[in-house]
Write an enzyme that holds these catalytic residues in place. Sequence first.
Site, short mmCIF file in Angstrom:
data_model
loop_
_atom_site.label_atom_id
_atom_site.label_comp_id
_atom_site.label_asym_id
_atom_site.label_seq_id
_atom_site.Cartn_x
_atom_site.Cartn_y
_atom_site.Cartn_z
N ALA A 81 0.85 -1.20 0.00
CA ALA A 81 0.00 0.00 0.00
C ALA A 81 0.88 1.24 0.00
CB ALA A 81 -0.92 -0.01 1.21
N ASN A 82 0.28 2.42 0.12
CA ASN A 82 1.04 3.67 0.22
C ASN A 82 0.37 4.57 1.26
OD1 ASN A 82 -0.94 5.51 -1.17
ND2 ASN A 82 -0.59 4.02 -2.79
N ARG A 83 0.94 5.74 1.49
CA ARG A 83 0.52 6.59 2.61
C ARG A 83 -0.63 7.53 2.30
NH1 ARG A 83 4.35 5.90 6.50
NH2 ARG A 83 6.44 5.34 5.77
N SER A 84 -1.25 7.40 1.14
CA SER A 84 -2.37 8.29 0.80
C SER A 84 -3.51 8.14 1.82
CB SER A 84 -2.89 7.95 -0.60
OG SER A 84 -4.11 8.62 -0.83
N ALA B 207 -4.06 7.50 -5.28
CA ALA B 207 -2.67 7.04 -5.34
C ALA B 207 -2.72 5.55 -5.66
CB ALA B 207 -1.97 7.31 -4.02
#
Length: 224
Positions: free
Chosen positions: A29-32, A95
């Site tokens: 995943a990512n930090r969005s 994102a």
Amino acid sequence: AEVGSLAGCRVLVTAGPTHEPLDPVRYLANRSSGQQGFAIASALADAGANVLLVSGPVSLSPPAGVKYLVCETAREMYALVMESGQFDVAVCTAAVADWRPAHEAGQKIKKIGEADVAPPLTLVPNPDILAELSTKSAGRPKLVIGFAAETENVIDHAKAKRERKGCDWIVANDVSPHTGVMGGQDNQVVLITSDNVEQWPRMSKADVAKQIVERITVWISEER
Ligand code: C5P
């Protein structure tokens, strides 16, 4: 934007991160946080637009007056967007993970014995929602807006991205950790169109959303 200035306008907003499963309990995943996209959907609804917000996993409640669909992976987001008909405007803030694990294990991946050799991680590309919308041969939204989260050479990378993806505008921002943008309340963006590069001052994500909606409203009124 004036109340009702986008009445009758169908707008798609994508938001949030995507989660790309490795096995039933793990994902990439990512930090969005989804905040900027949700703020844009809210401002669009305030301006009277007919808004579809398609989001990956976030801990936000959908704004009032917005049609809301949730998904987990890039492929699910792509399918929801493509199944949802035509839009006058698309704002792709999500994102979306550019890659996903090539294989999703059916069971939790286990350590094997004491040797503890890490399993290999092979990635494959995800569908690009923004690029697909931008290059649709039939029913392309009249205005397609992409976002570019960069950590260096923000303007050059974002200009190149606008051309590569085929979208009309790019809203670029620096998401280096020191900016506090990812997950934070404020944003500082650069709006890149075919003939302009505009640096906006740092402001709240709600204000960035209002300004973007204002620009969409002007664009639509000139188009009509
Ligand atoms: O290439 P990059 O991911 O940095 O591009 C960012 C822009 O493209 C954002 O507007 C994002 O929502 C969109 N995008 C997308 N689908 C992808 C990857 C990015 O819609 N698979």
